[in-house]
Motif scaffolding. Structure first.
Motif, short mmCIF file in Angstrom:
data_model
loop_
_atom_site.label_atom_id
_atom_site.label_comp_id
_atom_site.label_asym_id
_atom_site.label_seq_id
_atom_site.Cartn_x
_atom_site.Cartn_y
_atom_site.Cartn_z
N PRO A 125 65.72 61.84 -16.02
CA PRO A 125 64.65 61.87 -15.58
C PRO A 125 63.95 60.98 -14.32
O PRO A 125 64.76 59.99 -14.10
CB PRO A 125 63.74 61.25 -16.80
N PRO A 126 62.89 61.31 -13.51
CA PRO A 126 62.55 60.39 -12.61
C PRO A 126 62.45 58.94 -13.28
O PRO A 126 61.79 58.73 -14.19
CB PRO A 126 61.43 61.24 -12.24
N VAL A 127 62.45 58.11 -12.39
CA VAL A 127 62.20 56.73 -12.61
C VAL A 127 60.95 56.15 -12.07
O VAL A 127 60.79 56.50 -10.95
CB VAL A 127 63.42 55.70 -12.45
N ASP A 128 60.43 55.26 -12.71
CA ASP A 128 59.16 54.60 -12.26
C ASP A 128 59.41 53.46 -11.26
O ASP A 128 58.60 53.19 -10.43
CB ASP A 128 58.38 54.10 -13.42
N LEU A 129 60.62 52.80 -11.29
CA LEU A 129 60.93 51.60 -10.54
C LEU A 129 62.51 51.80 -10.39
O LEU A 129 63.17 51.76 -11.51
CB LEU A 129 60.44 50.36 -11.08
N LEU A 130 62.82 51.68 -9.18
CA LEU A 130 64.21 51.73 -8.69
C LEU A 130 64.48 50.23 -7.93
O LEU A 130 63.76 50.23 -6.97
CB LEU A 130 64.63 52.90 -7.92
N LEU A 131 65.43 49.56 -8.33
CA LEU A 131 65.84 48.26 -7.58
C LEU A 131 66.83 49.01 -6.74
O LEU A 131 68.06 49.39 -7.07
CB LEU A 131 66.39 47.34 -8.80
N ALA A 132 66.47 48.98 -5.23
CA ALA A 132 67.27 49.61 -4.34
C ALA A 132 68.74 48.91 -4.36
O ALA A 132 68.87 47.74 -4.30
CB ALA A 132 66.66 49.50 -2.92
N ASN A 168 58.47 54.37 -7.21
CA ASN A 168 58.72 52.97 -6.49
C ASN A 168 60.15 52.52 -6.36
O ASN A 168 60.88 52.49 -7.30
CB ASN A 168 57.97 52.06 -7.30
N ALA A 169 60.32 52.28 -5.34
CA ALA A 169 61.67 51.54 -4.69
C ALA A 169 61.24 50.07 -4.15
O ALA A 169 60.52 49.93 -3.43
CB ALA A 169 62.52 52.45 -3.72
N ILE A 170 62.00 49.22 -4.61
CA ILE A 170 62.09 47.75 -4.01
C ILE A 170 63.30 47.11 -3.60
O ILE A 170 64.51 47.43 -4.13
CB ILE A 170 61.31 46.71 -4.96
N PHE A 171 63.18 46.69 -2.39
CA PHE A 171 64.25 45.98 -1.93
C PHE A 171 64.12 44.35 -2.01
O PHE A 171 62.91 43.89 -1.74
CB PHE A 171 64.60 46.36 -0.31
N SER A 172 65.15 43.84 -2.35
CA SER A 172 65.32 42.24 -2.70
C SER A 172 66.15 41.78 -1.34
O SER A 172 67.51 41.87 -1.40
CB SER A 172 65.66 41.98 -3.61
N ALA A 173 65.32 41.34 -0.26
CA ALA A 173 66.48 41.04 0.95
C ALA A 173 65.69 39.76 1.56
O ALA A 173 64.62 39.22 1.27
CB ALA A 173 66.29 42.20 1.65
N GLY A 174 66.64 39.06 2.53
CA GLY A 174 66.23 38.13 3.18
C GLY A 174 65.44 38.33 4.51
O GLY A 174 65.69 39.24 5.25
N PHE A 175 64.52 37.47 4.63
CA PHE A 175 63.57 37.67 5.93
C PHE A 175 64.34 37.72 7.12
O PHE A 175 64.96 36.60 7.58
CB PHE A 175 62.53 36.83 6.22
N ARG A 176 64.66 38.87 8.07
CA ARG A 176 65.24 39.14 9.23
C ARG A 176 66.73 38.27 8.86
O ARG A 176 67.34 37.77 9.95
CB ARG A 176 64.53 38.33 10.39
#
Length: 826
Positions: free
Chosen positions: A731-738, A759-767
């Motif tokens: 089923p469609p997910v409400d939040l995906l951790l990319a 909703n999709a969220i990226f956990s990444a470093g700034f630049r």
């Protein structure tokens, strides 16, 4: 120093009469205006302040009480104007965002004592390399392309990675270099309850951070400039040569250089409530002032014996000069500058004690500190210092001194000694009570043994160790210097042994979360205030009732409502996700561990959990063995014990020696229930994988009352395709951790169509140099209709579901601090 403040507060008299509150009120208005401007989410433009000032002054002139109101308004606008101008300048004097990551060839002078840190081993290394961290002052630019150069005089925080022995020998405080550097705009992770690194850099006036990057240009040593920094480095070398068992403790006490302290010593000081003993603060500056005050008093008595007139001025002059010299010798950190301002005000107020009262001196110190650094109130040390001094003034200001004994008999002397000890004990009790709440707020714990430990440790340090160390430093060119410094080192070693014994015999540091909210904190502060009021006031003991909630950790939590909260923490280039429900506390990944030893587990995750009222974790999932996902585990478990650890394949063997109850594997197709969370493990299929590779990541579909979350680790597009084939009816997910922080090798179009994330969220470093998330990946999610979030630009992101399908979303960089908005990546 605590006793001195108490005696001055008890015996000070004012001569202003009815008008004594007027200057105090003006100073408080000025200081509060500075603080209010610093708390605004945006710096008001000058035209707004000018217009408001003119409008209110015109209104004041129409009022009958204008004689009192006009000075008050002038004080308010003086504070607001100064705070606004300073904050605007502080933001302007930072590396432009357009130059973030650019290379420069600069001529610099090393402005701090370099700190040596052991670097992580690389493949093929025979021994660990050494990284050097230091601050440098820009003297000029040699090359920099078309980019504007850092202005002369600006401060840089630099790291020299893997410095060889020659570099470590030549890189000294005060030395001048031509250095090729890569600079970055001051930037830090932003998380609830976490250390505000970005704000700390702003308060210190750091123009940019960066590292030495030899490439086309080789670092070139120029010369060693003679000055205060060079003297500090020379003294550090001399202390290392002295016959002391632990010279790193002497360096911390004299020079403020705590880089040599090991983790065991730091933990001992924290758990016994004595960490302030080796952090240059008001305690040390006050002790030095007291030492020179004593020397000056003896000098004044000698002059009086010759001239017949006893002088007190030499004592105050020596105390002022000695405290200033010690502050400069310690590197003049913000905490020492604040302590110096308060000490000077106290000494001058004591000198003129018949013309200035404690309230006026306190407000003057507050105004002076905020004038020197308008953002100082954002630091924990500011609150600890002023709350401690304010509590002493409040507790002693209405105490009546008993008449001195007129005879010199033994009972009279014994009574005086008894009253002196009672005053010392009472002052320590007052400080302990006053700092209980700030300790819970800032450090999520307190030391039960701190009062008794400090009752012995503070006089020991102030009467024996620090004076001997100062005498040895003053006589450093003489043969007797080694005796004084050796004696100080011996006593300091005995003190650490005493603290070790005390920790084993008395209740030590108690970790205690404090999720009280604003109203709860107000009630607790009111309780402390009532208890500090003079004895005999009706209702004073009721203060214990207001303090009851923070002292009882088993009371129901304020934020224990029936909902699901998912917080993706801002850990830079890494991952850490906290899932909270009424019945479960789960952590997915533990963030990175840097080559210098910085751990997201101890520096970000643990403070967040404690601040949110989570002293233990039910489950920790380590998706795979990469350092940016598993590196923070060791630092985390030192504070937050996990009940269960889940990892892929053979990776669980790494956690068998840690203090948790059980370990388990994640394996495709298996289901389990964790409290009110239902987990379906989607990957990996093979339970015998090493767990170290990206494609071994634990992939979990988490369900809570119809809300679905997909945690995908670092899987690549190949695994994504297999998941779409293996589970075609997802089923469609409400939040995906990319997956893989938004790498181009993941988040394929097939995977996004399969997951259908809202909703999709990226956990990444700034630049970051990896360039996550990739623009093509971002566009794929956007075309699929998903709302996109990125911790690099938003800080920690929290999603809350309480039955409604649409979550409430909060961003840490919306916390209202003006430098967060100016740092956003546009």
């Amino acid at each position: 120093m605590q006793w001195l403040v108490g005696q001055w507060a008890a015996g000070a008299r004012t001569a202003e009469g009815r008008n004594s509150l007027s200057p105090t009120l003006l100073l408080w208005s000025y200081a509060l205006a500075i603080a209010a401007v610093g708390c605004l989410p945006r710096i008001p433009p000058p035209i707004f302040l000018a217009t408001l000032a003119v409008a209110l002054l015109c209104c004041a002139l129409l009022l009958q009480s204008r004689r009192r109101l006009v000075p008050l308004l002038l004080a308010v606008f003086a504070g607001a104007g100064w705070g606004s101008w300073h904050n605007r300048q502080a933001l302007a004097e930072r590396l432009p965002l357009s130059a973030h990551g650019a290379d420069f060839l600069l001529q610099v002078e090393v402005a701090s004592l370099p700190e040596s840190r052991v670097s992580a081993l690389r493949e093929g290394d025979s021994e660990a390399a050494i990284n050097l961290r230091f601050s440098a002052r820009v003297l000029g630019q040699l090359e920099g392309g078309e980019l504007s150069s850092p202005p002369q005089g600006q401060l840089l925080d630099l790291t020299w990675y893997r410095a060889d022995a020659d570099i470590r020998r030549q890189l000294r405080a005060g030395s001048r270099w031509n250095l090729p550097v890569r600079l970055k705009r001051p930037r830090g992770s932003v998380n609830p309850h976490g250390f505000d690194y970005e704000g700390w850099l702003l308060r210190r006036g750091v123009y940019a951070t960066g590292y030495v990057r030899p490439g086309d240009h080789t670092p070139q040593f120029l010369d060693s400039f003679k000055g205060l920094p060079a003297m500090r480095h020379w003294l550090r070398d001399r202390l290392v040569e002295q016959p002391a068992r632990r010279p790193e403790l002497l360096r911390a006490l004299l020079l403020g250089d705590r880089s040599g302290l090991d983790s065991d010593d730091r933990r001992l000081l924290r758990e016994t409530g004595t960490a302030h003993l080796l952090a240059i603060s008001g305690l040390h500056v006050g002790m030095v002032a007291g030492f020179f005050l004593l020397i000056g008093n003896l000098l004044g008595r000698l002059i009086g014996a010759v001239t017949g007139t006893s002088l007190f001025a030499p004592a105050v002059f020596l105390a002022l000069a000695g405290s200033l010299g010690y502050t400069l010798l310690a590197g003049a950190p913000l905490s020492a500058q604040r302590a110096l301002a308060m000490t000077w005000v106290l000494l001058l107020a004591w000198q003129w004690r018949r013309r200035i009262g404690p309230g006026l001196a306190y407000s003057l110190a507050l105004a002076l500190v905020l004038t020197l650094q308008p953002l100082a109130f954002f630091g924990a040390g500011f609150w600890l210092s002023f709350i401690a001094v304010g509590a002493l003034l409040l507790a002693f200001s209405h105490r009546v001194r008993l008449r001195r004994d007129t005879d010199d008999t033994e009972p009279g002397y014994a009574r005086r000694m008894g009253r002196g000890f009672a005053g010392l004990l009472f002052s320590q009790w007052v400080v302990t009570l006053a700092l209980l709440l700030p300790s819970l707020v800032f450090f999520s714990g307190f030391s039960l043994a701190g009062m008794l430990m400090n009752l012995v440790a503070i006089p020991w340090l102030g009467l024996l160790i620090l004076p001997m160390l100062l005498l040895g430093t003053l006589l450093i060119w003489t043969p007797v210097s080694g005796w004084f410094i050796g004696f100080a080192g011996w006593q300091l070693d005995l003190l650490m042994g005493f603290l070790e014994q005390g920790r084993s015999m008395l209740p030590a540091w108690q970790t205690l979360a404090l999720p009280l909210g604003t109203f709860g904190l107000f009630l607790a502060a009111l309780g402390v205030l009532l208890l500090l009021l003079p004895a005999g006031l009706p209702g004073r003991r009721l203060g214990w009732l207001f303090l009851l909630p923070p002292l009882l950790p088993f009371l129901p939590q304020v934020n224990g409502e029936d909902d699901l909260r998912v917080t993706v923490l801002d850990v830079g280039q890494g991952l850490a996700v906290v899932l909270r429900t009424r019945q479960q506390r789960l952590l997915y990944d533990t963030g990175p561990l840097s080559g210098s030893g910085w751990s997201a587990g101890s520096q970000i995750i643990a403070p967040y959990l404690l601040g949110e009222g989570i002293p233990v974790l039910d489950t920790v999932v380590v998706s795979h063995g990469d350092r940016d996902h598993a590196g923070g585990f060791v630092g985390l478990v030192e504070t937050i014990p996990p009940g269960r650890v889940i990892a892929p394949g053979l990776l669980t063997d790494r956690f068998n020696n840690f203090p948790q109850r059980t370990t388990a594997n994640c394996r495709a197709g298996e289901k389990e229930t964790l409290g009110d969370l239902n987990l379906l493990w989607l990957w990996p299929e093979d339970g015998e994988v090493s767990g170290e590779e990206n494609d071994h990541s634990c992939v979990a579909l988490v369900e809570w009352r119809g809300v679905r979350l997909l945690l995908a680790g670092d899987i690549s597009s190949g695994v994504e395709q297999q998941l779409a084939l293996r589970y075609p009816d997802l089923p469609p997910v409400d939040l995906l951790l990319a997956p893989h922080h938004g790498s181009r090798s993941s988040s394929s179009a097939v995977f996004i169509r399969w997951a259908q994330p809202a909703n999709a969220i990226f956990s990444a470093g700034f630049r970051h140099h990896f360039g996550h998330p990739h623009p093509e990946v971002v566009e794929r999610y956007r075309n699929a209709g998903a709302r996109i979030w990125n911790t690099a630009s938003s800080g920690a992101v929290t999603f809350s579901w309480s039955g409604a399908k649409e979550p409430r979303i909060s961003l840490a960089r919306d916390a209202g601090r003006f430098w967060y908005r100016k740092s956003a990546d546009k």
